[in-house]
Structure formats: C-alpha cells, structure tokens
Design a protein around this motif. Structure first.
Motif, PDB file in Angstrom:
ATOM      1  N   ASP A 163       0.826  -1.211   0.000  1.00 45.22           N
ATOM      2  CA  ASP A 163       0.000   0.000   0.000  1.00 45.22           C
ATOM      3  C   ASP A 163       0.863   1.265   0.000  1.00 45.22           C
ATOM      4  O   ASP A 163       0.517   2.256  -0.661  1.00 45.22           O
ATOM      5  CB  ASP A 163      -0.915   0.015   1.230  1.00 45.22           C
ATOM      6  CG  ASP A 163      -2.043  -0.999   1.115  1.00 45.22           C
ATOM      7  OD1 ASP A 163      -2.118  -1.680   0.069  1.00 45.22           O
ATOM      8  OD2 ASP A 163      -2.846  -1.111   2.063  1.00 45.22           O
ATOM      9  N   ILE A 164       1.968   1.251   0.733  1.00 48.81           N
ATOM     10  CA  ILE A 164       2.847   2.428   0.763  1.00 48.81           C
ATOM     11  C   ILE A 164       3.493   2.657  -0.610  1.00 48.81           C
ATOM     12  O   ILE A 164       3.663   3.802  -1.046  1.00 48.81           O
ATOM     13  CB  ILE A 164       3.933   2.270   1.850  1.00 48.81           C
ATOM     14  CG1 ILE A 164       3.286   2.148   3.226  1.00 48.81           C
ATOM     15  CG2 ILE A 164       4.898   3.448   1.828  1.00 48.81           C
ATOM     16  CD1 ILE A 164       2.469   3.351   3.637  1.00 48.81           C
ATOM     17  N   VAL A 165       3.821   1.573  -1.301  1.00 45.88           N
ATOM     18  CA  VAL A 165       4.345   1.707  -2.663  1.00 45.88           C
ATOM     19  C   VAL A 165       3.310   2.388  -3.552  1.00 45.88           C
ATOM     20  O   VAL A 165       3.624   3.296  -4.325  1.00 45.88           O
ATOM     21  CB  VAL A 165       4.726   0.328  -3.247  1.00 45.88           C
ATOM     22  CG1 VAL A 165       5.173   0.477  -4.702  1.00 45.88           C
ATOM     23  CG2 VAL A 165       5.815  -0.324  -2.435  1.00 45.88           C
ATOM     24  N   ILE A 166       2.064   1.945  -3.434  1.00 52.41           N
ATOM     25  CA  ILE A 166       0.989   2.509  -4.250  1.00 52.41           C
ATOM     26  C   ILE A 166       0.807   3.995  -3.946  1.00 52.41           C
ATOM     27  O   ILE A 166       0.701   4.829  -4.861  1.00 52.41           O
ATOM     28  CB  ILE A 166      -0.333   1.755  -4.011  1.00 52.41           C
ATOM     29  CG1 ILE A 166      -0.231   0.330  -4.548  1.00 52.41           C
ATOM     30  CG2 ILE A 166      -1.498   2.487  -4.660  1.00 52.41           C
ATOM     31  CD1 ILE A 166       0.014   0.241  -6.037  1.00 52.41           C
ATOM     32  N   TRP A 167       0.790   4.340  -2.668  1.00 54.29           N
ATOM     33  CA  TRP A 167       0.607   5.749  -2.300  1.00 54.29           C
ATOM     34  C   TRP A 167       1.782   6.595  -2.786  1.00 54.29           C
ATOM     35  O   TRP A 167       1.586   7.743  -3.221  1.00 54.29           O
ATOM     36  CB  TRP A 167       0.442   5.886  -0.785  1.00 54.29           C
ATOM     37  CG  TRP A 167      -0.956   5.593  -0.328  1.00 54.29           C
ATOM     38  CD1 TRP A 167      -1.382   4.524   0.395  1.00 54.29           C
ATOM     39  CD2 TRP A 167      -2.117   6.387  -0.587  1.00 54.29           C
ATOM     40  NE1 TRP A 167      -2.734   4.587   0.601  1.00 54.29           N
ATOM     41  CE2 TRP A 167      -3.218   5.728   0.019  1.00 54.29           C
ATOM     42  CE3 TRP A 167      -2.339   7.576  -1.274  1.00 54.29           C
ATOM     43  CZ2 TRP A 167      -4.516   6.224  -0.044  1.00 54.29           C
ATOM     44  CZ3 TRP A 167      -3.640   8.077  -1.337  1.00 54.29           C
ATOM     45  CH2 TRP A 167      -4.708   7.405  -0.731  1.00 54.29           C
TER      46      TRP A 167
END
Length: 383
Positions: A163-167
């Motif tokens: 999720d942090i990669v996506i954000w």
C-alpha cells in the motif's frame, strides 16, 4: 529567427513530468509479481501482468497518435496522467485476480497515451535544428527514472508495504500532473487528414525503417531485463545492480555529445558505431565472471544501446511532417513494446535449450544486423 534554446520552460516541465511518471510507474514493476503471488495467482496469471499491460499500450497508441495530429497535446497528456494516477490508486482495493489483470490492461492503455503525448510535446518544445540533442536529453528522464524507481519500489515494499508503494506512486503521479499544467504547448494547425486506419497507425508508414530497427535493437535489451539477474546468480555476481547503474550513468553522460553528433552528421554514422558497441557489450557480458567484466559490459551497453534508442526516436520523428510527430512517437514506442514482448517470448523458449551465456551471444548479432541495415540505407541515400 527560431529560438535555439533547448532547456526552455516548457521542456523543463515536460522533462520533470515524464521523469516523475516513469518513477511512479517503474517502481511497481518488480513488486507486482510478488503481490500477485501473495493473492495465489498462477504462473500464467503472473505472466499476464506484463502481457496485458503491453497489449493495452500497443493497442491505444495508434489512436493517441491520430488524435495528436491536429489536437491539443497538453490536454491529452493531462488526461492520461490523471488516469495513471487514478488507476494506480485502485490497486490496493482489488484482491480478485481477474479484476487486477483487467486493470493492467487499462493501466497499459493510459501509459501508452501518456508516453506518446509527453514525447510529442517534447518534440514541439525542441528547436528542430537540435532535435537529436534535445531528444537525447529528454530520454534521460526515462532511463534515470527507471533506474531509480525499481530499487525504490523494492526498498519500500520490503521495509513497509504494498500500500505504501501505491501511495508513493500516486503522489509522484500527482506531482507529474501538476508539472504538466505549466507547459506551454502549441496547438497544431487544423488541416485535412486521412481517415483513421488502425493498422496504418500502428506503424506510421514514413517511420517504418526506424521502427524496424527499434524492434531489432530491443532484442538485446529484452535479453538483459529477462536474464541478467538469473545470470548473475549463476555466475556468483553479487553486484549485478552495477550493470544498471553504470549503464544509466554512461548513457546519460554521453547524451549531450551523441545528440550533437546526430544533428551534425545525421543518423547513419552514430547508429552504426553505437550498434557495434552494443554487440561488443553482450559478448563481454556473456563471459563475465567478476565485476570488472560486468562494468565493462555496462559501459559498452550504455554507450551502444543507450545511444541507439534516442537516435531511432529522433529519426522516426524527422521522417514525418510536424503534425504527424505524435503518430511517429506512437510508432516508436509500440516498436519498443513489440521488441520487448517478442524477445521475452522467443528467448524464454530458447532458454530451454541453450545457456544464458549463449543467449547473450546469439542476441548480440541483432546489433550487427542493425549496423548492416543502416549502412545499406546510407548507401541508398548517397546514391
């Protein structure tokens, strides 16, 4: 008198936007297969992550190129950048594999439009007499962005979460979109244009020769991205990242000189010399047993392949009228995608029968084919 300045305001903002887009996109590449596996995807489904993305990009580019002939380039680039941001945002909310694969198809389509529109705006902002040099500089936004992105994506995924990669990718896409707002893009002169024909637009007729050379040249790149990591493990090369780092550094440092060489002498001599360097790089790589050979190969590949590609893009654009530069850019990028896709498929089958070292040696001859074809074209033009 035409302004001869390459680094004008519009060029700098397009460069920045393209750089951020490439980081935001490329950082997803090494982690999406791992994310798919975590959802119990089969090997075929993991392979479709790349295949469907390529299909989406190749199918949309003819439409993007046709639209760019006489419509606002900036508007299309902004829409595509916004779509990239929104599609990336959706990834964490889909845990059904077939929906993720469908999303990859749309992601590829948005990517195809974005890269085509951004490159066309870059062409518009560069003085025509310095097009080779200018596109050489612009291509730095793709090569350096890609090198930074994959390491960054893996680092964030390992130490934080998907999720942090996506954000992170979404934020980069937002910044890229913001940079586009400051670009002053010219509106092409409205004129009568031929009816849209999909197969004609996949490969712009007047750019067919640089497109063919792009497909052939990309076979070497396909071998690198497909087999280099595995080859490094087989040869106990612990610092395989050096190849990507040195390759990007060399190709970036040479861009000012190779671009000027192209503008002064045309495409023939520089592509022939660079193709020969590409041939040597893969031969040296096939014998690599330590970091010294790896670095020498990376230097040769950066000087060879890293020079050939922006030269071929410039050649494709120069072979068409100004209003068709979008179609020429679409042709160039589609040729790149086809080359990567074909090489991954063919070389994957070949790997069942021969060693990776032999694959590098076989594929190295693709660069010699490019050199011979360009030399024959030079002789024809000379006549």
């Amino acid at each position: 008198m035409e302004n001869q300045k390459i680094f004008n305001k519009s060029f700098l903002f397009i460069f920045t936007s393209n750089f951020l887009i490439f980081i935001g996109f490329e950082m997803l590449l090494p982690i999406l297969p791992a994310y798919m596996i975590s959802l119990d995807a089969s090997p075929i489904q993991v392979g479709l992550v790349t295949t469907l993305f390529t299909v989406g990009a190749v199918l949309i580019r003819p439409f993007a190129g046709y639209f760019l002939i006489d419509n606002k380039r900036k508007a299309l680039a902004i829409v595509a950048s916004a779509m990239l941001m929104l599609i990336t945002f959706v990834y964490p909310f889909l845990n059904i594999i077939w929906m993720l694969l469908l999303l990859r198809l749309f992601h590829g389509a948005a990517w195809g439009v974005s890269t085509t529109a951004n490159s066309t705006m870059a062409v518009d902002s560069i003085p025509k007499s310095r097009l080779g040099e200018g596109l050489g500089y612009f291509s730095v936004s793709t090569t350096v962005g890609a090198i930074i992105a994959q390491s960054l994506g893996i680092f964030i995924y390992d130490f934080y979460s998907f999720d942090i990669v996506i954000w992170s990718s979404v934020i980069l896409s937002l910044l890229a979109l913001t940079a586009l707002l400051f670009v002053k893009s010219s509106v092409p002169v409205k004129r009568e244009k031929a009816p849209f024909r999909f197969f004609d637009m996949i490969f712009e007729r007047n750019a067919w020769f640089p497109a063919l050379l792009t497909v052939i040249s990309t076979l070497g790149f396909g071998a690198i991205i497909t087999f280099l990591v595995v080859f490094g493990e087989q040869q106990n090369l612990d610092n395989i990242f050096l190849f990507f780092l040195v390759n990007a550094t060399v190709s970036t440092l040479l861009r000012p000189y190779t671009g000027k060489w192209y503008d002064r002498n045309g495409p023939w001599s520089i592509i022939i010399v660079s193709a020969i360097l590409g041939f040597l790089s893969l031969v040296v790589l096939s014998f690599a047993t330590n970091d010294f050979y790896l670095i020498i190969s990376a230097i040769l590949f950066g000087a060879g392949y890293g020079t050939v590609m922006p030269c071929l893009q410039t050649w494709a654009v120069q072979n068409v009228s100004e209003e068709k530069s979008g179609a020429a850019n679409a042709t160039f990028f589609s040729s790149f995608d086809v080359g990567v896709g074909v090489s991954a498929f063919i070389l994957g089958m070949l790997a069942e029968w021969v060693s990776i070292e032999m694959i590098f040696r076989i594929v190295s001859f693709s660069f010699l084919v490019v050199a011979v074809l360009v030399y024959k074209d030079y002789l024809n033009k000379k006549k």
